[in-house]
Design a protein around this motif. Structure first.
Motif: not given
Lengths: 877, 118
Positions: A588-592
């Motif tokens: 859902i939140d690929p950056s983290h």
């Protein structure tokens, strides 16, 4: 007391004698002859006996004397009818004893403050998981968060970290596994206790390299070290490593066990060791595996402390996108949260049974006093006051209750001892149960209430009689009818109470049946579980893998074994390792990638050997199971529920999930989907990921074997195999999955057994009451029945008439009881499983049962009505 | 024969007064039961004859209430007898009773001679 009384009597005698002597002397001096003087002195004095009696009254002992007299009379009455007395005393003893024992348990477990100084300020720190993960309760805490709290926190005097662990003690005896706690150095300081011998831990001993020091409990010191004071300073071998014994705790230390600290703890610890790692360096997210207790400073509210906890980890929360929040529960509540409602329920149930016992005893006493109306009439004619009659019956009630109560106390004491020793259920703080002043006060109050219940109505009836009426040889019909009314009322009460108890018992029984018949997700029959732990420097990763691999090979070849496997944790033994469930391909939140926002849920992770599903009887839904050829690949089997959550409607095979590694997570390929298994009998199966055991090597686990026939026969060979692989391995006793299943429902089964037993007892007592009424009614209406028979009434009509009379109070009681049961149903809801407290089927069944028993109780005496000879009946008027 | 109730009624009627008389008699020194009865009779000029049926119950009651204390002593006639004496509490009680009595006298006088009240 008696000789004091006699002294006073003699003194009074002497005083009067002296007075008379002086009076006659005075007369003699005035010229009278000695004889005349004595006579007239005596005459002037007056009625000596009467004067003595009036003077005695002035001593104020008459109340006491009257009581003593009443007591003597009561004892005489009891001796005259030993059967009645025996029944009443025994039932009272059982009722009072049972409720005293139950209250002792409630007192020790729930009411008594814990044995630490100022326990009201001890709290358990917890992690409140984000609601979307649907965790069943709060979690333990993270070690790094704890480090921040300890270093900078101001709301608490001390905060400590604790976790369950086990160590193998080797040496002169058989290698033995000891349960222990791994603790921060200030653990005992937080609790407010200190070692009785030796010293407490030092701050530096928490760090790696310095943590091989241990503190023993008093019990361990006595059983394993012969209470030798020289044990302090000795080095012992624990899990293959030398450890220095630095202290022994006092015998009064009572460490709450297992689940009382929070999930993940084992049995009561016998040994304590410092953490062995630097909390300030541990990972700040994900690993919520530590219990934490803290002692609030005086005047600080829990809410303030929680706010401070939040503030201290605010930076970490931001940095690692942590979704959960800290929370706190009082230690006393945490320890007993599971059993709170059960215990109060059982106590209330017993109260109802005691009520019935007292009402029954009162009824019996009423019957007796009816027989004493004539005697009472005579007494009143001779000058006894109504108050005196009242007192006589109450004294009898007091004597009966006192006898029943003391016998009951003895039964309670003896019953408690055997209960605590046998301990069929896992009650927290069970070792703190004993009869103290609170229990005795409760028992005394119960006896007082019992006395009032038993004695009040009969005493009142006896004191209200009209003396002339009672002296007549026959008793007026109206009087009899009134007596019957009272007894009918009492039976209604008994029936109402029995109804409530029957409903409660039936609901608990049905809940229990539902629990054990729920599909647990595996086949429990013919499966042996053997726990093992491989701890110590000897067991490197390679060695551990080798041990398990060789063990499995040998175990499979034992005759009688169908298949063998292992898991780090078998079903019905708790959540185990839990991590956030992530699909790396759909973050859902690929950056983290490590952030909690990517978690689709919380999954339990299991580390198993091939053949696990075949051995446990867990169905495979699609794909394949793990096998040895997967040793070079990163694969996993997931539960059906995971497939439905992550990839609804799609083929899960070939997809990916993240593993639950503490150092680094790896990507796992899904090769199979299996059915879910439960971690506790009443909760739905959690999301579960199965990884091969060689990926993450824990300190141990359990071997599971499916046998062809009787599991017990295989156990000997099983132990031989393990011992041959490592003679220093502590061999825990083997269990079967069936046993584990039974243990997991043991508490519920025990509660059900008790509730049903009470309900049956209540029903029996109520039926006795019904029987009594109908007998009485038949006796009373004998002349009327005689007439009816003479006039040609048919047997069926007569029976119907008597049964109708008996059933009337029963119906009233039943209606009241059902009403009450429906009302209090809500209170029961938390104890039930899979059934509503207003379940119509249950209520109908209970009603039918009660009606059936009541009719039977009516039938027996009603049949007697048929055998009445009309001629004799009319004559006996 | 007088009934028990009659004795008790007698005691109740005279109770307050009899108590006061006994306490006053003992103010001049300890005395035994017979002596007290003689003293009251003498001091009242033979008008008050205390029935022993009232005297002894009263004495025992006063002792129980703590206003009298008793002791077996040898009298001047060389006879062993039970002597009663006033306690400190008894002295206080006597004062209280005396003032009550004086008030009662005033009240009765006021009723009997209404003119003197003007």
């Amino acid at each position: 007391m008696k000789w004091l009384r006699r002294q006073k009597e003699e003194s009074l005698e002497e005083e009067i004698r002296v007075h008379l002597a002086m009076a006659s002397q005075a007369r003699i001096e005035q010229g009278e002859s000695p004889d005349e003087a004595t006579r007239s002195a005596r005459r002037e004095f007056g009625n000596e006996l009467l004067i003595k009696e009036v003077t005695r009254d002035m001593w104020g002992w008459s109340a006491l004397e009257r009581f003593a007299q009443d007591l003597k009379y009561a004892f005489r009455q009891i001796r005259r009818s030993p059967g009645f007395a025996a029944v009443v005393v025994l039932t009272l003893a059982l009722g009072l004893g049972a409720i005293t024992a139950m209250f002792s348990i409630v007192n020790g477990v729930l009411l008594e403050p814990m044995r630490f100084p100022d326990p009201g300020r001890l709290y358990v720190a917890q992690t409140i998981v984000a609601p979307r993960f649907k965790a069943t309760g709060p979690w333990p805490v993270n070690a790094r968060h704890f480090s921040e709290w300890r270093t900078h926190g101001k709301s608490w005097g001390q905060i400590a970290l604790v976790s369950g662990m086990s160590l193998t003690l080797t040496g002169s005896r058989e290698p033995e596994q000891l349960s222990g706690f791994s603790v921060s150095y200030n653990f005992f300081r937080t609790l407010g206790v200190q070692p009785a011998r030796g010293r407490d831990f030092l701050p530096e001993e928490e760090l790696p390299g310095h943590s091989h020091v241990v503190i023993l409990t008093d019990a361990l010191w006595r059983t394993h070290f012969g209470a030798d004071p020289a044990v302090i300073g000795r080095t012992i071998s624990l899990s293959g490593e030398p450890n220095l014994v630095i202290g022994v705790m006092p015998p009064a230390l009572r460490m709450p066990t297992g689940g009382e600290w929070g999930p993940g703890f084992g049995s009561a610890p016998v040994i304590f060791q410092p953490l062995g790692f630097d909390v300030s360096q541990s990972r700040a997210y994900g690993e919520y595996g530590w219990g934490s207790i803290l002692r609030l400073k005086p005047g600080v509210q829990p809410q303030q402390a929680v706010t401070e906890m939040n503030a201290l980890i605010a930076d970490l929360v931001r940095q690692f996108h942590i979704e959960s929040k800290p929370g706190m529960t009082p230690l006393e509540d945490q320890a007993t949260s599971g059993v709170h409602s059960s215990l109060w329920l059982l106590l209330a149930t017993l109260g109802a049974v005691l009520l019935i016992v007292c009402v029954n005893a009162g009824n019996l006493m009423l019957v007796r006093t009816s027989g004493r109306y004539r005697e009472a009439g005579v007494r009143m004619a001779l000058g006894a006051g109504r108050g005196q009659l009242f007192r006589i019956v109450m004294t009898e009630a007091i004597v009966l209750v006192a006898m029943g109560g003391s016998l009951g106390l003895f039964l309670a004491y003896w019953g408690l001892k055997s209960f605590v020793d046998a301990a069929p259920v896992s009650l927290p703080r069970l070792d703190e149960v004993h009869m103290d002043w609170r229990v005795l006060t409760f028992s005394f109050i119960a006896m007082l209430l019992a006395t009032l219940l038993c004695g009040l109505v009969p005493a009142w009836r006896l004191s209200r009689i009209a003396p002339l009426e009672s002296l007549k040889s026959s008793v007026a019909n109206s009087e009899l009818r009134q007596r019957l009314r009272v007894r009918e009322a009492m039976v209604s009460v008994e029936v109402a109470l029995s109804t409530v108890l029957l409903v409660v018992g039936a609901l608990l029984m049905l809940s229990f049946l539902r629990v054990i018949h729920t599909d647990q997700g595996f086949e429990a029959s013919r499966v042996i579980t053997q726990d093992f732990s491989l701890i110590g420097p000897k067991y490197t990763d390679v060695r551990t893998r080798g041990f398990i691999g060789s063990a499995l090979l040998e175990l499979r070849s034992i005759p009688g074994v169908e298949s063998a496997s292992m898991a780090d944790r078998v079903p019905l033994r708790g959540d185990g390792t839990t991590c956030g469930l992530r699909d790396p391909d759909h973050l859902i939140d690929p950056s983290h990638p490590d952030a909690a926002s990517n978690f689709a849920g919380l999954a339990s992770y299991r580390f198993v050997a091939p053949d696990y599903w075949k051995t446990m009887g867990i169905p495979l839904r699609s794909g394949r199971v793990l096998n040895l050829s997967d040793q070079n690949r990163k694969v996993a089997v997931v539960s059906q529920s995971i497939a439905e959550v992550l990839w609804p409607g799609q083929d899960p095979i070939g997809r990916h999930v993240m593993s639950c590694g503490s150092i680094k997570s790896t990507v796992l390929e899904v090769v199979g989907v299996a059915g879910g298994t439960r971690v506790s009998p009443e909760q739905a199966p959690p999301l579960m990921v199965y990884e091969p055991y060689w990926e993450v090597l824990r300190g141990g686990g359990s071997f599971v074997l499916r046998t062809r026939s009787d599991p017990a026969a295989v156990i000997g060979s099983l132990h031989k195999v393990l011992r041959s692989l490592d003679p220093d391995l502590p061999i825990a006793p083997a269990t079967t999955m069936q046993q584990i299943l039974d243990e997991s429902v043991a508490d519920r089964r025990f509660e059900m057994d008790l509730a049903v037993a009470f309900a049956v007892a209540a029903l029996l007592l109520a039926s006795l009451g019904i029987y009594g009424i109908v007998s009485f009614a038949v006796a009373r209406r004998t002349p009327e029945i005689g007439i009816r028979i003479a006039l040609g009434a048919r047997p069926r009509q007569l029976m119907a008439m008597m049964i109708r009379q008996g059933m009337l109070p029963v119906m009233a009681g039943l209606a009241a009881g059902l009403g009450a049961a429906l009302l209090i149903g809500q209170l029961l809801a938390s104890q039930l499983f899979g059934i509503s407290p207003r379940d119509p089927v249950t209520i109908s069944l209970v009603t039918l049962l009660l009606l059936f028993v009541a009719v039977c109780a009516c039938l027996v005496p009603a049949r007697r009505a048929l055998r009445i000879d009309p001629a004799r009946a009319l004559r006996s008027e | 024969m007088p009934s028990r109730n009659a004795y008790q009624n007698q005691i109740e009627l005279l109770q307050g007064t009899l108590d006061m008389l006994i306490l006053r008699t003992l103010q001049s020194g300890p005395e035994h039961g017979h002596g007290i009865s003689q003293a009251i009779r003498a001091n009242s000029r033979e008008l008050l004859k205390v029935e022993t049926g009232s005297l002894y119950p009263a004495l025992h009651r006063l002792e129980r209430q703590g206003w009298l204390a008793s002791e077996w002593k040898v009298s001047d006639k060389n006879q062993r007898a039970k002597f009663y004496r006033l306690t400190a509490a008894g002295k206080r009680q006597l004062t209280a009773e005396e003032s009550k009595w004086k008030l009662l006298l005033l009240a009765i006088a006021g009723v009997m001679n209404p003119e003197t009240n003007q």
